[in-house]
Design a protein around this motif. Sequence first.
Motif, PDB file in Angstrom:
ATOM      1  N   VAL B 145       7.789   3.209   6.335  1.00  0.00           N
ATOM      2  CA  VAL B 145       8.332   3.283   4.980  1.00  0.00           C
ATOM      3  C   VAL B 145       7.383   4.018   4.041  1.00  0.00           C
ATOM      4  CG1 VAL B 145       9.097   1.928   3.016  1.00  0.00           C
ATOM      5  CG2 VAL B 145       9.664   1.188   5.317  1.00  0.00           C
ATOM      6  N   PHE B 146       6.085   3.722   4.134  1.00  0.00           N
ATOM      7  CA  PHE B 146       5.136   4.385   3.230  1.00  0.00           C
ATOM      8  C   PHE B 146       5.149   5.885   3.502  1.00  0.00           C
ATOM      9  CE2 PHE B 146       2.065   0.631   2.248  1.00  0.00           C
ATOM     10  CZ  PHE B 146       3.112  -0.033   1.651  1.00  0.00           C
ATOM     11  N   PRO B 147       5.075   6.704   2.431  1.00  0.00           N
ATOM     12  CA  PRO B 147       5.190   8.161   2.612  1.00  0.00           C
ATOM     13  C   PRO B 147       3.904   8.782   3.148  1.00  0.00           C
ATOM     14  CG  PRO B 147       4.794   7.638   0.329  1.00  0.00           C
ATOM     15  CD  PRO B 147       4.932   6.317   1.030  1.00  0.00           C
ATOM     16  N   ARG B 148       4.011  10.068   3.549  1.00  0.00           N
ATOM     17  CA  ARG B 148       2.817  10.804   3.924  1.00  0.00           C
ATOM     18  C   ARG B 148       2.007  11.102   2.666  1.00  0.00           C
ATOM     19  NH1 ARG B 148       5.073  15.828   6.817  1.00  0.00           N
ATOM     20  NH2 ARG B 148       6.423  15.551   5.040  1.00  0.00           N
ATOM     21  N   GLU B 150       1.099  13.708   1.160  1.00  0.00           N
ATOM     22  CA  GLU B 150       1.591  14.721   0.229  1.00  0.00           C
ATOM     23  C   GLU B 150       2.623  14.144  -0.739  1.00  0.00           C
ATOM     24  OE1 GLU B 150       2.321  15.561   3.731  1.00  0.00           O
ATOM     25  OE2 GLU B 150       0.185  16.019   3.927  1.00  0.00           O
ATOM     26  N   ASP B 151       3.424  13.163  -0.260  1.00  0.00           N
ATOM     27  CA  ASP B 151       4.462  12.597  -1.127  1.00  0.00           C
ATOM     28  C   ASP B 151       4.101  11.185  -1.577  1.00  0.00           C
ATOM     29  OD1 ASP B 151       5.866  14.789   0.210  1.00  0.00           O
ATOM     30  OD2 ASP B 151       6.185  13.324   1.800  1.00  0.00           O
ATOM     31  N   SER B 152       2.806  10.896  -1.786  1.00  0.00           N
ATOM     32  CA  SER B 152       2.383   9.538  -2.134  1.00  0.00           C
ATOM     33  C   SER B 152       3.172   8.983  -3.308  1.00  0.00           C
ATOM     34  CB  SER B 152       0.903   9.534  -2.518  1.00  0.00           C
ATOM     35  OG  SER B 152       0.119   9.826  -1.424  1.00  0.00           O
ATOM     36  N   TRP B 153       3.416   7.679  -3.233  1.00  0.00           N
ATOM     37  CA  TRP B 153       3.966   6.990  -4.401  1.00  0.00           C
ATOM     38  C   TRP B 153       2.819   6.790  -5.375  1.00  0.00           C
ATOM     39  CZ3 TRP B 153       6.421   2.629  -1.039  1.00  0.00           C
ATOM     40  CH2 TRP B 153       7.525   3.157  -0.347  1.00  0.00           C
ATOM     41  N   ASP B 154       3.019   7.190  -6.612  1.00  0.00           N
ATOM     42  CA  ASP B 154       1.950   7.148  -7.601  1.00  0.00           C
ATOM     43  C   ASP B 154       2.467   6.413  -8.824  1.00  0.00           C
ATOM     44  OD1 ASP B 154      -0.056   7.556  -9.360  1.00  0.00           O
ATOM     45  OD2 ASP B 154      -0.408   9.633  -8.774  1.00  0.00           O
ATOM     46  N   LEU B 155       1.938   5.216  -9.055  1.00  0.00           N
ATOM     47  CA  LEU B 155       2.411   4.430 -10.189  1.00  0.00           C
ATOM     48  C   LEU B 155       1.527   4.748 -11.390  1.00  0.00           C
ATOM     49  CD1 LEU B 155       4.568   2.068 -10.668  1.00  0.00           C
ATOM     50  CD2 LEU B 155       2.560   0.607 -10.744  1.00  0.00           C
TER      51      LEU B 155
END
Lengths: 393, 383
Positions: B145-148, B150-155
């Motif tokens: 589920v967690f992205p690679r 390059e496409d990190s989830w950034d809060l």
Amino acid sequence: MMIWLRKNLFRSVGDSLVTVIAGSLSLYVLFRIVRFVAVTGRWQVVETNLALLVNGAWPTDEIGRLSATIVLLGFLGGVASAVAGLVTSDVDSEPPTLFQKALDLAIRLWPLALIVGLVLLLSTTTGPLLLTVGVVGAVTVGRLLGGLLPGRVRPVVIVVALFGALASIWFMSFGHSWDDWGGILVNFFLAAISISLCFPIGVILALGRRSEFPILRMLSTVFIELFRGVPLIALLLMAKNTLGFFVPQEFTPGAAVRAIVVFVLFTSAYVAEIVRGGLQSVPKGQIEAARANGLTPIPTTFRIVLPQALRNVIPALVGQFISLFKDTTLAGVALGFLDLLEGGQAITQQAEFRGQGLVIETLAFVGLLFWAGSYTMSRESQRLESKLGVGSR
Amino acid sequence: MNSSEKTPFWRNVAVLRWAFQLAIVAVVGVIIAILVNNLLVNSSSQGIPLGFGFLSQPASFPITANDFRDTQPVWQAMYEGVLNTLRVVLVGFVLATVFGVLIGLGRLSGNWLIRTISTVYIEIVRNVPLLLIVIFAYLGLVLEVFPRIEDSWDLAGTIIVNGRGFSIPWITGPFVGLLAAVVLSIAAGLAVRRWRLRVAESKDESAYVVPWMAAAMVAVLFWVGFFAGLGFSSPSIDGRNVVGGMTMQPEYFALLFALVTYTASHIAEIVRGSVQSVAKGQVEASQAMALNGWQRMRYVIFPQALRVAIPPLGNQYLNLMKNSSLGFAVSYFELTKVVTTSVGTRSPAVPAFLVLMIIYLIMSLTISALVNIANRKMEVVGR
């Protein structure tokens, strides 16, 4: 309806805000789950490997032996539950109608019915359907027969059912060595064998910990604290790596024996603590009355104290069985059984399914099977608890 | 029977009791002797030493997350394993307690939706094997589920999530400075509390203890922190790496996530049970005395519920500590994984597992002792 809404969802401004936020969040999660189950989930991997998840790599020509054992176990379970039900049923209430009975069963057993239905839906052969019909029939016949038995023979029946179950599992192992068992069968049978074997040891340890003999008390305490202080998976790994050193080299035990030894020792320490609680719940007056009536210590323990103590701890013992059932997954990772969980991971590595990220689908299915089993059992144990009136007398 | 006749020893209860106990000791002793004899025979025939000399041999396996090289001795590997266990266990205690209390209170909420969500959460999580949650968190959540990167989830630059780990803002600077800041701030808070209570008593005006304490603690924390050279660093993505803040390894995050989720569901049930165990008359009396919701919780319900909750809570902490050994399943190098790996490379199995057992027993007994102390304190205060 409006009053209910006002009272339960919109009591104040803050409350309404919470309701709206939590409501939309849970609707979204629900939508994602439904979409995952119905649309995006790729269930092919589960469908193909259904047999592997349920009974492991059980040889096809030995499947009759397996089915016979399961039907027999269902029958014994039916008899035992009928006898246990007689022990605890209240005489005053009038017998329920057939419709009430069916409704009651549906409310109690819907998770089990759900997974059985799911397995039947996914399977392509008629074998599972026949087996289901057979087991349901055997349980019903067993319950009816158990209800007809006279009260005197009940303890005998329970003991016979227990040994019958163990013997039939042993009979099953002729067809297919224990170490090669797999699927949810291995989880269930490991738990069932271990809990039946650990029970007498647990009772002895509990009596030992409460006895007036200091050396006996010390030995029991050391044993109990030793096995309660170390993690189960560490004990299993220990059995894997060191048990061979403690027995003569002629009989090197197999993986199943190692697992059962650890589960029995570990669980008997916990059962001992449960039984100790039950022993403490028996009022002291009971013992004094028994002694006043001229009973010596041993009959006092076995005829007066233990029956009352064990009756009080039945729900806690069921709880212990549930956690044992869940803990059998540790045998998979520590000793290399292809049990339900380990097998579920293994099937995502098959050539046709590898590298597609099917872990979530298989783990969801595996989780549903475990959940249905332990949720049903835990609700039954709560029912038993209120029926026995533990804590209310 | 003539009363002057001496009781023969085979009918003397005192003698019989000791004979019985000695017989049991003899049986246990014989069993242990047989096992030890087997161990000695098998070890010598396989040429495996039984001493503890292996502890100072090189470990011959690295623990990359801890900068542990394979030439360092086995005992240092075990030390790192204990540290990793403590790392996940102590953080787990705090998070599981917070979430458990929240969910437990959610189950008692007057809001039907919150109550239902909490119940569903508890009934699902409690009835699934913990190992399944651990493996799901690792293979499913972190790896699928967690992205690679390059496409990190950034809060908003505070939390960055990707397949390499879970990054949160963290404090930088010397550890001694942090310790000093925290200790001084707590001291200042306690001093201010005493002062406000004295003022309130002598002048008969409101104490406002909580706001005064909070202000003093924050002020001291920042003041000391500034002079001790403490700073604050948020994670950010620099090319293919996350820099700054603190990044939890995927294995650590998966194990922590599973332990917290699972233990919180058990703690929630304890919280619910203990709050419900407070006698109804207590709540009614506090309402009659016009205490508001917070005061009722803080001064009436909480102290009484805590007394009921401490023993089962202690059990849950003990379970969490033992369950941290499931890190084995996701190759997080806690104690069990370290010992098993070292047995797989070179260490003799029996002594190595003996060390593991002793370390776990020490940790278990420590937690039990702390829980017992807390239990005794509560009882003294209560009655």
